[in-house]
Design a protein around this motif. Structure first.
Motif, PDB file in Angstrom:
ATOM      1  N   SER A  23       1.010  36.732   6.539  1.00 53.89           N
ATOM      2  CA  SER A  23       1.743  37.716   7.346  1.00 53.89           C
ATOM      3  C   SER A  23       2.697  36.996   8.276  1.00 53.89           C
ATOM      4  CB  SER A  23       0.784  38.585   8.159  1.00 53.89           C
ATOM      5  OG  SER A  23       0.204  37.842   9.220  1.00 53.89           O
ATOM      6  N   ALA A  24       3.713  37.712   8.733  1.00 58.59           N
ATOM      7  CA  ALA A  24       4.692  37.119   9.643  1.00 58.59           C
ATOM      8  C   ALA A  24       4.079  36.841  11.007  1.00 58.59           C
ATOM      9  CB  ALA A  24       5.894  38.045   9.778  1.00 58.59           C
ATOM     10  N   ALA A  25       3.189  37.726  11.465  1.00 61.14           N
ATOM     11  CA  ALA A  25       2.632  37.592  12.810  1.00 61.14           C
ATOM     12  C   ALA A  25       1.576  36.498  12.903  1.00 61.14           C
ATOM     13  CB  ALA A  25       2.042  38.921  13.267  1.00 61.14           C
ATOM     14  N   GLU A  26       0.801  36.307  11.818  1.00 65.55           N
ATOM     15  CA  GLU A  26      -0.321  35.378  11.875  1.00 65.55           C
ATOM     16  C   GLU A  26      -0.201  34.237  10.868  1.00 65.55           C
ATOM     17  OE1 GLU A  26      -3.647  38.516  13.593  1.00 65.55           O
ATOM     18  OE2 GLU A  26      -3.883  37.755  11.555  1.00 65.55           O
ATOM     19  N   GLY A  27       0.986  34.038  10.319  1.00 65.28           N
ATOM     20  CA  GLY A  27       1.197  32.902   9.426  1.00 65.28           C
ATOM     21  C   GLY A  27       0.982  31.594  10.151  1.00 65.28           C
ATOM     22  N   ILE A  28       0.669  30.545   9.398  1.00 58.98           N
ATOM     23  CA  ILE A  28       0.354  29.262  10.032  1.00 58.98           C
ATOM     24  C   ILE A  28       1.541  28.693  10.804  1.00 58.98           C
ATOM     25  CG2 ILE A  28      -1.384  28.690   8.304  1.00 58.98           C
ATOM     26  CD1 ILE A  28       0.753  26.634   7.230  1.00 58.98           C
ATOM     27  N   SER A  29       2.757  29.075  10.422  1.00 57.73           N
ATOM     28  CA  SER A  29       3.948  28.524  11.070  1.00 57.73           C
ATOM     29  C   SER A  29       4.459  29.390  12.208  1.00 57.73           C
ATOM     30  CB  SER A  29       5.067  28.339  10.041  1.00 57.73           C
ATOM     31  OG  SER A  29       4.627  27.604   8.918  1.00 57.73           O
ATOM     32  N   THR A  30       3.783  30.519  12.457  1.00 58.08           N
ATOM     33  CA  THR A  30       4.284  31.460  13.470  1.00 58.08           C
ATOM     34  C   THR A  30       3.263  31.834  14.534  1.00 58.08           C
ATOM     35  OG1 THR A  30       3.686  33.345  12.053  1.00 58.08           O
ATOM     36  CG2 THR A  30       5.943  32.496  11.875  1.00 58.08           C
ATOM     37  N   TYR A  31       1.962  31.812  14.193  1.00 58.78           N
ATOM     38  CA  TYR A  31       0.961  32.286  15.145  1.00 58.78           C
ATOM     39  C   TYR A  31       0.912  31.359  16.368  1.00 58.78           C
ATOM     40  CZ  TYR A  31      -3.352  34.064  17.135  1.00 58.78           C
ATOM     41  OH  TYR A  31      -4.287  34.611  17.994  1.00 58.78           O
ATOM     42  N   PRO A  32       1.067  31.894  17.597  1.00 55.38           N
ATOM     43  CA  PRO A  32       1.115  31.043  18.792  1.00 55.38           C
ATOM     44  C   PRO A  32      -0.275  30.601  19.250  1.00 55.38           C
ATOM     45  CG  PRO A  32       1.414  33.342  19.416  1.00 55.38           C
ATOM     46  CD  PRO A  32       1.351  33.319  17.909  1.00 55.38           C
ATOM     47  N   LEU A  33      -0.458  29.315  19.397  1.00 57.09           N
ATOM     48  CA  LEU A  33      -1.723  28.773  19.886  1.00 57.09           C
ATOM     49  C   LEU A  33      -1.701  28.647  21.406  1.00 57.09           C
ATOM     50  CD1 LEU A  33      -2.355  25.925  17.277  1.00 57.09           C
ATOM     51  CD2 LEU A  33      -3.445  28.184  17.355  1.00 57.09           C
ATOM     52  N   LYS A  34      -2.906  28.673  21.990  1.00 56.39           N
ATOM     53  CA  LYS A  34      -3.058  28.503  23.430  1.00 56.39           C
ATOM     54  C   LYS A  34      -3.879  27.253  23.706  1.00 56.39           C
ATOM     55  CE  LYS A  34      -5.077  32.433  24.182  1.00 56.39           C
ATOM     56  NZ  LYS A  34      -5.165  32.862  22.775  1.00 56.39           N
ATOM     57  N   ASN A  35      -3.747  26.756  24.907  1.00 56.92           N
ATOM     58  CA  ASN A  35      -4.518  25.589  25.316  1.00 56.92           C
ATOM     59  C   ASN A  35      -6.014  25.891  25.210  1.00 56.92           C
ATOM     60  OD1 ASN A  35      -4.700  22.900  26.446  1.00 56.92           O
ATOM     61  ND2 ASN A  35      -5.452  23.865  28.298  1.00 56.92           N
ATOM     62  N   GLY A  36      -6.761  25.010  24.545  1.00 59.19           N
ATOM     63  CA  GLY A  36      -8.198  25.174  24.403  1.00 59.19           C
ATOM     64  C   GLY A  36      -8.633  25.919  23.158  1.00 59.19           C
ATOM     65  N   ASP A  37      -7.686  26.428  22.362  1.00 62.04           N
ATOM     66  CA  ASP A  37      -8.054  27.143  21.131  1.00 62.04           C
ATOM     67  C   ASP A  37      -8.819  26.226  20.182  1.00 62.04           C
ATOM     68  OD1 ASP A  37      -7.023  29.611  21.746  1.00 62.04           O
ATOM     69  OD2 ASP A  37      -5.154  29.370  20.629  1.00 62.04           O
ATOM     70  N   LEU A  38      -9.812  26.800  19.501  1.00 60.35           N
ATOM     71  CA  LEU A  38     -10.510  26.096  18.420  1.00 60.35           C
ATOM     72  C   LEU A  38      -9.954  26.631  17.112  1.00 60.35           C
ATOM     73  CD1 LEU A  38     -12.660  24.158  17.373  1.00 60.35           C
ATOM     74  CD2 LEU A  38     -14.288  26.055  17.407  1.00 60.35           C
TER      75      LEU A  38
END
Length: 544
Positions: free
Chosen positions: A350-365
């Motif tokens: 998906s566009a929203a959760e693709g590996i190249s688009t989904y935004p990570l946050k500090n501390g994410d696992l």
């Protein structure tokens, strides 16, 4: 019907006469994956904690009081559709034909040894637990008793093991988040009736070695465990040992074996990188602060390669993972790569959760997992587990107070490192690099900024290293003279320090973990003797 009611029919061995079955809240709290699967194999995964007695996940069989149509907007719908306030967009799927529960904890966990409080031996210590717990890749929710805030914590940590032991033995524990912002870990304040006070507290050992729970690398919520590790949490006088403890918890860790391609941390700095699609050879610009960026960063220390396809780039703006290491996507075998963030499976198609688009946050696992399509990390044959740290970046100022005062900005610090003054130090976290504390003290110990004054150091003064919040460690000038065992580090494993430590940290062979100061902001030289300096030495020391 709520999804949780259907799950309650098969979550444990209890038999049910109708669809209003008993729901096992204990297992839901322990954590497992609930997969809702469509006839074409499309799967939506949720955690048991998310759906627990929730009205936001519904298996609908009617719409406007009539049976569902075969299709809506060209998509198969009948006979059942997953809907609800928590299942919007890609999370709402029709043509549901199967619900699968994976990673179910044992409904009656059986530890290998004593699980009821009893004396541990002649020392009279109370043993709250002595047994084995099984841990799986993922996260669990932990609430800080002091603030009431809930955090997502890595399950493969001492806190994860402690949490698993509580479900077996039935004791409770309290953790505080007072250092979460600076260390990224919780602190254990109480278990059962044994609570921290001014003279007593909890500590832990790993495989017989004392660990520093008051640190980022070895905190109970961050240190990564391995299969066969032996943990001992113990309560007693501050600074005491297991032997003098009045209460102990002994845990042997079992982690079901999978091929672990990578299990570690990466530090990401905001920006872009160029990614090449293996199928087309085309280069694409990708945001670093995404799963794709984290995978790229992990591939370097992890020594693995991966293939990403751009076959959906034009429509979704993301690449798709087809291979990591020796595990390629195989359409015939029905195996593929997927990923989770903090235990929640994302739709990488998906566009929203693709590996190249989904935004990570500090501390994410971040967990990439390989196995049967629609599976979970529990059933995966290969795993890439990445704890994401995002560096604050930007500039900073380090204040040096002595005979003179200097402000050292980021550029000046990094120039000194690049000029050959750098030293390194290795510990469990990896390789730290920075400037010797001696070098920085030499800039302000007298009026000669290009030397370290050995005479003044031999006469003695105090070196105080402080963080922005006032936490500090004091050393004596004689300790740092002619020594590279005291380092103000600006990188770890070649990367800027994480938010919990940035911009600088006091480390080195001469620093015990409890004296390691993060977020260093000020270095004070206190009590410098008022004498005419006669002996100086160069501060260009370099080397490792």
């Amino acid at each position: 019907m709520p999804l949780w009611r259907l799950v309650g029919l098969v979550d444990d061995a209890t038999t049910h006469d109708d669809l209003i079955g008993v729901y096992n809240d204990t297992l839901a709290d322990a954590g497992y994956t609930v997969s809702v699967i469509a006839g074409n194999g499309y799967t939506q995964d949720s955690t048991s904690q998310e759906i627990k007695r929730s009205k936001g996940y519904i298996l609908a069989n009617t719409m406007n009081s009539t049976p569902l149509p075969m299709q809506i907007n060209g998509k198969n719908t009948w006979p059942l559709k997953l809907v609800g306030t928590n299942t919007t967009g890609e999370e709402s799927i029709g043509n549901v034909t199967m619900i699968k529960l994976t990673g179910l904890p044992a409904s009656e966990p059986t530890p290998t040894a004593n699980v009821t409080p009893q004396p541990a031996g002649s020392d009279g210590a109370t043993t709250l637990f002595d047994g084995t717990v099984s841990l799986r890749t993922g996260t669990f929710n932990a609430t800080a008793y002091n603030s009431g805030t809930t955090y997502s914590v890595d399950a493969l940590t001492p806190q994860g093991a402690l949490n698993a032991a509580t479900r077996v033995a039935g004791f409770t524990y309290n953790v505080t988040d007072k250092k979460w912002a600076t260390m990224g870990t919780m602190l254990l304040d109480g278990v059962g009736t044994s609570n921290k006070d001014s003279t007593h507290g909890w500590a832990y050992t790993l495989n017989g070695a004392a660990m520093n729970d008051f640190s980022s690398p070895q905190g109970i919520g961050v240190y990564r465990l391995h299969d066969g590790d032996k943990l001992v949490f113990y309560y007693g006088a501050t600074g005491g040992s297991v032997e003098s403890a009045t209460a102990v918890i002994r845990i042997t860790v079992h982690i079901p074996q999978q091929t672990v391609i990578y299990d570690g941390d990466v530090t990401l700095v905001s920006g872009n990188f160029s990614a090449q699609a293996y199928n087309s050879g085309q280069m694409h610009t990708v945001n670093v602060l995404t799963p794709h960026g984290a995978l790229e960063a992990a591939s370097q220390p992890g020594g693995f390669t991966y293939n990403a396809s751009d076959k959906k780039w034009s429509t979704l703006g993301t690449m798709l993972i087809d291979r990591i290491g020796q595990f390629p996507h195989d359409k015939t075998a029905g195996t593929a790569w997927a990923y989770q963030v903090n235990g929640v499976t994302k739709n990488n198609f998906s566009a929203a959760e693709g590996i190249s688009t989904y935004p990570l946050k500090n501390g994410d696992l971040l967990t990439f997992f390989f196995g049967t399509s629609g599976g979970s990390p529990d059933s995966a044959t290969a795993i890439v587990s990445i704890r994401v740290h995002i560096s604050t970046g930007g500039t900073y100022s380090l204040k040096l107070n002595g005979t003179t005062t200097q402000m050292i900005d980021r550029q000046t610090f990094e120039n000194a490192v690049a000029a050959g003054y750098a030293v390194t130090y290795q510990d469990l976290s990896g390789t730290w690099q920075g400037l010797p504390l001696r070098y920085l003290a030499g800039l302000v110990d007298d009026t000669q900024a290009d030397t370290f004054n050995e005479t003044l150091a031999s006469l003695g003064y105090t070196v105080k290293v402080s963080s922005g919040d006032g936490y500090n460690t004091t050393l004596q000038s004689g300790q740092i003279a002619n020594s590279s065992d005291y380092i103000i580090a600006n990188t770890l494993n070649g990367q800027p320090l994480t938010d919990q430590q940035w911009p600088l940290r006091l480390v080195g062979a001469g620093i015990v973990p409890r004296s390691s100061v993060a977020k260093v902001a000020t270095i004070d030289l206190i009590g410098i003797p008022s004498v005419t300096p006669t002996v100086t030495s160069p501060i260009v020391i370099g080397g490792n």
